[in-house]
Design a protein around this motif. Sequence first.
Motif, mmCIF file in Angstrom:
data_model
loop_
_atom_site.group_PDB
_atom_site.id
_atom_site.type_symbol
_atom_site.label_atom_id
_atom_site.label_comp_id
_atom_site.label_asym_id
_atom_site.label_seq_id
_atom_site.Cartn_x
_atom_site.Cartn_y
_atom_site.Cartn_z
ATOM 1 N N ARG A 166 0.824 -1.194 0.000
ATOM 2 C CA ARG A 166 0.000 0.000 0.000
ATOM 3 C C ARG A 166 0.864 1.253 0.000
ATOM 4 N NH1 ARG A 166 -5.308 -1.159 1.717
ATOM 5 N NH2 ARG A 166 -5.594 -3.206 2.693
ATOM 6 N N GLN A 167 0.292 2.341 -0.502
ATOM 7 C CA GLN A 167 0.929 3.639 -0.339
ATOM 8 C C GLN A 167 0.884 4.027 1.138
ATOM 9 O OE1 GLN A 167 2.451 5.609 -2.741
ATOM 10 N NE2 GLN A 167 2.202 3.762 -3.991
ATOM 11 N N PRO A 168 1.837 4.824 1.611
ATOM 12 C CA PRO A 168 1.800 5.245 3.023
ATOM 13 C C PRO A 168 0.472 5.900 3.378
ATOM 14 C CG PRO A 168 3.885 5.860 2.006
ATOM 15 C CD PRO A 168 3.007 5.364 0.902
ATOM 16 N N LEU A 169 -0.006 5.653 4.602
ATOM 17 C CA LEU A 169 -1.265 6.230 5.064
ATOM 18 C C LEU A 169 -1.065 7.712 5.369
ATOM 19 C CD1 LEU A 169 -4.225 5.777 5.961
ATOM 20 C CD2 LEU A 169 -3.334 5.353 8.263
ATOM 21 N N GLN A 170 -1.875 8.542 4.741
ATOM 22 C CA GLN A 170 -1.845 9.985 4.969
ATOM 23 C C GLN A 170 -2.849 10.320 6.078
ATOM 24 O OE1 GLN A 170 0.940 10.593 2.878
ATOM 25 N NE2 GLN A 170 -0.099 12.340 1.969
ATOM 26 N N VAL A 171 -2.415 11.100 7.042
ATOM 27 C CA VAL A 171 -3.236 11.417 8.211
ATOM 28 C C VAL A 171 -3.383 12.927 8.347
ATOM 29 C CG1 VAL A 171 -3.366 11.301 10.732
ATOM 30 C CG2 VAL A 171 -2.562 9.313 9.429
ATOM 31 N N ALA A 172 -4.609 13.381 8.592
ATOM 32 C CA ALA A 172 -4.842 14.796 8.894
ATOM 33 C C ALA A 172 -5.317 14.934 10.327
ATOM 34 C CB ALA A 172 -5.871 15.392 7.947
ATOM 35 N N VAL A 173 -4.777 15.912 11.038
ATOM 36 C CA VAL A 173 -5.241 16.284 12.371
ATOM 37 C C VAL A 173 -5.983 17.604 12.243
ATOM 38 C CG1 VAL A 173 -4.599 16.867 14.734
ATOM 39 C CG2 VAL A 173 -3.291 15.115 13.478
ATOM 40 N N ILE A 174 -7.289 17.576 12.503
ATOM 41 C CA ILE A 174 -8.108 18.793 12.478
ATOM 42 C C ILE A 174 -8.328 19.184 13.933
ATOM 43 C CG2 ILE A 174 -10.304 19.815 11.792
ATOM 44 C CD1 ILE A 174 -10.408 17.870 9.457
ATOM 45 N N ASP A 175 -7.565 20.140 14.387
ATOM 46 C CA ASP A 175 -7.512 20.512 15.805
ATOM 47 C C ASP A 175 -8.332 21.778 16.012
ATOM 48 O OD1 ASP A 175 -6.861 21.296 18.376
ATOM 49 O OD2 ASP A 175 -4.767 20.687 18.220
ATOM 50 N N LEU A 176 -9.533 21.589 16.601
ATOM 51 C CA LEU A 176 -10.429 22.717 16.838
ATOM 52 C C LEU A 176 -10.609 23.001 18.322
ATOM 53 C CD1 LEU A 176 -13.072 22.154 14.016
ATOM 54 C CD2 LEU A 176 -10.831 23.273 13.931
ATOM 55 N N ASP A 177 -9.637 22.615 19.114
ATOM 56 C CA ASP A 177 -9.533 23.098 20.488
ATOM 57 C C ASP A 177 -9.204 24.593 20.432
ATOM 58 O OD1 ASP A 177 -8.992 21.710 23.398
ATOM 59 O OD2 ASP A 177 -7.752 23.500 23.157
ATOM 60 N N VAL A 178 -9.530 25.327 21.481
ATOM 61 C CA VAL A 178 -9.253 26.762 21.472
ATOM 62 C C VAL A 178 -7.758 27.058 21.614
ATOM 63 C CG1 VAL A 178 -9.385 27.360 23.938
ATOM 64 C CG2 VAL A 178 -10.295 28.943 22.219
ATOM 65 N N HIS A 179 -6.994 26.073 22.068
ATOM 66 C CA HIS A 179 -5.548 26.243 22.245
ATOM 67 C C HIS A 179 -4.799 25.559 21.107
ATOM 68 C CE1 HIS A 179 -7.276 26.245 26.441
ATOM 69 N NE2 HIS A 179 -6.718 27.447 26.351
#
Length: 317
Positions: free
Chosen positions: A154-167
């Motif tokens: 497989r191609q490497p797994l691409q990961v997104a972090v959607i960080d909607l904490d106020v900090h």
Amino acid sequence: MQAFYSDQFVLPLPEGHRFPMAKYRMLRDRIAAELSSIQLTEAPAATEGELALVHTPAYIDSILQGTAEPAVLREIGFPWSPAMAERALRSVGATVAAARVAMTEGLAANLAGGTHHAYAHKGGGFCVFNDLAVAARVLQAEWGRSRHPDGSRRQPLQVAVIDLDVHQGNGTASIFRHDESVFTLSLHGDKNFPFRKEDSDLDIPLPDGCADAEYLSTLEHALQELEGRFTPGMVFFLAGADPHEGDRLGRLKLTADGLEARDRRVLDWCWQRRIPAVITMGGGYGVNLEDTVGVQLNTYRVAASYRSRWAGLLVAA
């Protein structure tokens, strides 16, 4: 939808400590009473090998053995105890377990987690180990060992972090700064903690007093930019309750309805692209703790509705 909890590990904090430990059990109780479609499961502990995919051996040992220097513990904000170490392991283990479930079922959650201030070599801001980073690394490692049905890699797994904490997620940004397989997106209060920010792949600072309309418009533009720059195979969504107008530490002015719209937009973005997602709790320090729990309960109510869409898709397949 499966959701993993670790609220039975309660830290012996000194009286007057500002960390709202009670919110975790309050949230689980509300989910058990009101959202029967969510399956609550006790979190497993992360292994030392999983932690070592992100954190330095010396730092891991100092937490597990109770030898961390006082300055390290002051930066974390918790005194050391066996419960502190065990809770940190379970918080990471919950996100790892949720990520494995989400890869097959589309959506899962950790009723704690979102410990985005932890760096590879230290903790900070009530964060001991970085559950988002460890779970991303575990998934990438497991994905890399698997093969397509035809035997090809497989191609490497691409990961997104959607960080909607106020900090801002400074620890997560630091860990993945030079990693093109992980995209870090953070919407956060410009003048809020941490006062020394790290560089995410996409940082969007918000002014004090930012309310629903401005926030949701900004989020929409951020998701458009994320899509234009990156194609994730997994999303970690840090759904902090602390942008709420009643938060002691937030400084933003989002209503409960605005935060529910935020959650719906992120999960719809993932659903429309058939990207599995993991929800983590992040921060929430309401003047009235019931407000914080109510915001988080709405997150899981929205999540349960999207999990039913994934269930229908899986049945049809």
